[in-house]
Write an enzyme that holds these catalytic residues in place. Structure first.
Site, PDB file in Angstrom:
ATOM      1  N   CYS A   2     -37.007 101.780  91.885  1.00  0.00           N
ATOM      2  CA  CYS A   2     -38.331 102.171  92.339  1.00  0.00           C
ATOM      3  C   CYS A   2     -38.244 103.128  93.519  1.00  0.00           C
ATOM      4  O   CYS A   2     -37.170 103.584  93.893  1.00  0.00           O
ATOM      5  CB  CYS A   2     -39.112 100.927  92.772  1.00  0.00           C
ATOM      6  N   ILE A  53     -37.677  97.731  84.855  1.00  0.00           N
ATOM      7  CA  ILE A  53     -36.357  97.563  84.239  1.00  0.00           C
ATOM      8  C   ILE A  53     -36.142  96.109  83.826  1.00  0.00           C
ATOM      9  O   ILE A  53     -35.722  95.815  82.719  1.00  0.00           O
ATOM     10  CB  ILE A  53     -35.238  97.995  85.224  1.00  0.00           C
ATOM     11  N   GLU A  78     -31.579  96.666  92.204  1.00  0.00           N
ATOM     12  CA  GLU A  78     -31.346  95.553  91.283  1.00  0.00           C
ATOM     13  C   GLU A  78     -30.429  94.532  91.953  1.00  0.00           C
ATOM     14  O   GLU A  78     -29.436  94.909  92.591  1.00  0.00           O
ATOM     15  CB  GLU A  78     -30.654  96.033  89.996  1.00  0.00           C
ATOM     16  N   ILE A 292     -22.261 116.585  78.959  1.00  0.00           N
ATOM     17  CA  ILE A 292     -22.857 117.902  79.175  1.00  0.00           C
ATOM     18  C   ILE A 292     -21.781 118.908  79.545  1.00  0.00           C
ATOM     19  O   ILE A 292     -20.753 118.551  80.131  1.00  0.00           O
ATOM     20  CB  ILE A 292     -23.952 117.833  80.276  1.00  0.00           C
TER      21      ILE A 292
END
Length: 650
Positions: A2, A53, A78, A292
């Site tokens: 968040c 989440i 978390e 990538i």
């Protein structure tokens, strides 16, 4: 995961401007697009933007108020072991109304006080308001995975996940921090717990703020320095391999706990490959993986990533980007970071996060392994250079050998000797030397005085391990300095796209264990003959030729990762800067760095920058091009935040 924002009044009562606060909080919508909440009383105002989440129910929203009504929390991050802590608290009589880790964190704090943080396995930045005792605790995780910035004036104390919210909420006179500018060129980010805004600070990792009406105390709650003592008790290679696998696999499994889809970055290097392999072994469904690279030949690792993806049957996606795409994104990304970009690969990381958001919300990434297992071989082997030069008169070498060694030493370091280990460390760790900074930056900036502040900071860390080897002091300083900048980049590039990045190698249990492992299992000589052949060579000629960096990690996963991936030379995350700035992007650089705005900035030596831009080295030397890239980033940042008053208070 968040975004949080809060303001605490130093007065007894305060009338808050809710509209202004909401607007400031909304600037972090990318960090929390799913929900928002605000708590206020006459002393504090706390805000939260939510990215759901774990426990997607609205009952888990924040700010969260305790059952007794005496505590309020806003939390970014978390707590992976929240289920175990929850069971302990239930046995003590606590009841729970949500399935969230936020409620567990809050009740753990109520039960254990600030010591609760020692139980947490996770990443976090949170504030808890203790209404009854009129105190606020503001806490940042052990390694600095989650950001936490703060600012205070005579009336209020403000904290936030992002600088832009603090700027919008307060009437701050914007003045660039010159220490931060110098640190940026040397170390790629401000290392003095400062930011690019004078007076706006960053809470150091493993620290908390205790705030009352009358005082502000900043305290450290965790330090890894004592772990090095364990190295004296060598338990053997097999023990370290077995224990490392147990702890690392626990770390990865914890980070797979999610109520939303997850996957992994897969660069094709050792660290991301190990994480992907552990995830695949621990999952009943295919892992989603992403890599990538650039169109230019030699600037992607698709083949190695595909090798791992094929072996573990992942749902793999490749993302290819061009130079034009890169520059446009670079300018945009500064808005998210509230600072100049630190390294060129922040752009591809952001673009990859943007793409993977279509498929997942949580991604596991390999940051931190190089720092704790000795992956930067050229740097971590360099104490060997320093020690040999320091004792050159005592070694049993011929005069010809001594002469050859001295020539190699001067060629690498530019000097014959160093007075102290810290001087040597700064020489190898600084991306831009003091001499180069004096060429590129304005002569009115006291770069010598600023450099002394850096030396003092490094000396403090070196002295905390005064009885340890130079190797260990260097690794400890890397843990204190380097990892923070690395994690800051990961957080910014992922959260800008509303993706939560999790970093298993930076689990504090993994870090603590890594620093109990003796050096010989991290940087391992390939043979006694290789060690003998290296006696006159410098670390850059030794690393990966005569030794194996990150040996213990590679050895532990030989059965899971192909040799072609595990033991190939370290590539990093290459971006073809010198190709671009030596070609059609050269004009772009000149338009930014030589125009009137840059000339009047008072930061640059325009005459020397012009010489650099016209130099043939720009198209040939990556390091040379990198410094031009950093100048461009600094100037773009200054235009947005100091000329245009970006995210200004009103």
């Amino acid at each position: 995961m968040c975004g949080i924002l809060g303001q605490i009044s130093f007065k007894n009562t305060q009338q808050w401007n809710i509209v202004k606060f909401e607007k400031s909080l909304s600037l972090q919508k990318h960090r929390g697009p799913d929900d928002k909440g605000i708590y206020t009383d006459d002393r504090v105002i706390l805000g939260h933007r939510r990215l759901s989440i774990i426990d997607l129910d609205s009952h888990a929203k924040q700010p969260m108020i305790s059952k007794c009504k005496n505590f309020v929390i806003v939390f970014n991050g978390e707590i992976y072991n929240y289920q175990e802590i929850k069971e302990q608290l239930k046995q003590k009589g606590y009841s729970f109304h949500t399935k969230s880790d936020t409620e567990v964190l809050l009740n753990a704090f109520i039960e254990y006080g600030i010591d609760a943080v020692k139980q947490f396995i996770g990443m976090f930045a949170f504030a808890i308001y203790d209404k009854k005792n009129a105190k606020v605790y503001i806490v940042r995780d052990r390694l600095g995975i989650k950001p936490l910035y703060y600012y205070q004036d005579e009336n209020n104390f403000t904290f936030s996940s992002e600088i832009k919210s603090i700027l919008a909420l307060n009437d701050i006179e914007r003045k660039i921090d010159l220490d931060a500018v110098s640190s940026y060129f040397s170390f790629r980010y401000p290392i003095l717990d400062n930011t690019f805004f004078d007076g706006l600070l960053s809470l150091p990792p493993a620290h908390y703020i205790e705030l009352t009406n009358h005082s502000l105390k900043i305290k450290e709650y965790w330090n890894v320095s004592n772990q090095f003592l364990e190295q004296q008790n060598d338990k053997g290679e097999e023990f370290y391999i077995k224990e490392l696998k147990k702890i690392l696999e626990s770390s990865v499994k914890y980070r797979m706990i999610s109520d939303v889809p997850f996957g992994s970055f897969l660069s094709g290097g050792v660290d991301s490959s190990v994480i992907t392999a552990i995830m695949a072994k621990s999952s009943n469904t295919p892992i989603k993986t992403f890599t990538i690279g650039f169109e230019e030949e030699g600037y992607n690792e698709f083949d190695f990533a595909k090798m791992i993806a094929d072996r573990y049957h992942t749902e793999h996606r490749e993302i290819l980007i061009s130079g034009e795409n890169y520059i446009d994104t670079m300018e945009h990304l500064i808005d998210y970071k509230d600072a100049p970009l630190s390294v060129p690969n922040e752009v591809p990381l952001y673009l990859m996060s943007k793409e993977l958001k279509k498929y997942i919300t949580v991604v596991l990434s390999g940051e931190g392994a190089d720092e704790i297992f000795g992956g930067y071989g050229r740097i971590f082997r360099s104490p060997y250079d320093y020690e040999r030069m320091k004792h050159i008169d005592e070694v049993d070498w011929t005069e010809q050998e001594k002469e050859e060694f001295c020539i190699n030493f001067i060629r690498k370091y530019g000097v014959m000797c160093f007075q102290h280990e810290v001087d040597h460390f700064i020489n190898i760790y600084s991306y831009t030397s003091l001499k180069e900074k004096k060429e590129l930056l304005d002569e009115t900036i006291d770069l010598d005085g600023i450099e002394k502040k850096f030396i003092e900071k490094f000396l403090r860390y070196f002295n905390e391990l005064k009885n340890e080897s130079y190797y260990n002091r260097l690794m400890y300083t890397f843990e204190k300095i380097h990892i923070v900048g690395l994690l800051q980049r990961v957080d910014m590039t992922t959260m800008a796209t509303s993706v939560e990045a999790r970093v298993p190698f930076v689990d504090h249990r993994v870090v603590e264990f890594a620093f109990t492992i003796p050096l010989k299992y991290k940087l391992k000589w390939k043979s006694e003959e290789d060690k003998f052949m290296s006696k006159l060579l410098m670390s850059d000629k030794i690393s990966e030729v005569h030794d194996t960096p990150k040996y213990i990690l590679k050895k532990a996963y030989e059965d899971m990762i192909p040799t072609e991936v595990l033991y190939r030379k370290k590539m990093g995350f290459p971006v073809p800067l010198n190709n671009w700035f030596g070609g059609h992007f050269n004009e772009y650089a000149k338009n930014i760095l030589l125009d009137d705005k840059a000339r009047k900035r008072g930061l640059y030596n325009i005459k020397n920058i012009k010489k650099w831009l016209n130099s043939d080295r720009l198209g040939k030397d990556h390091s040379f091009a990198m410094k031009i890239w950093m100048l461009i980033n600094l100037e773009l940042f200054c235009r947005k935040y100091f000329d245009e008053n970006h995210f200004g208070s009103n």
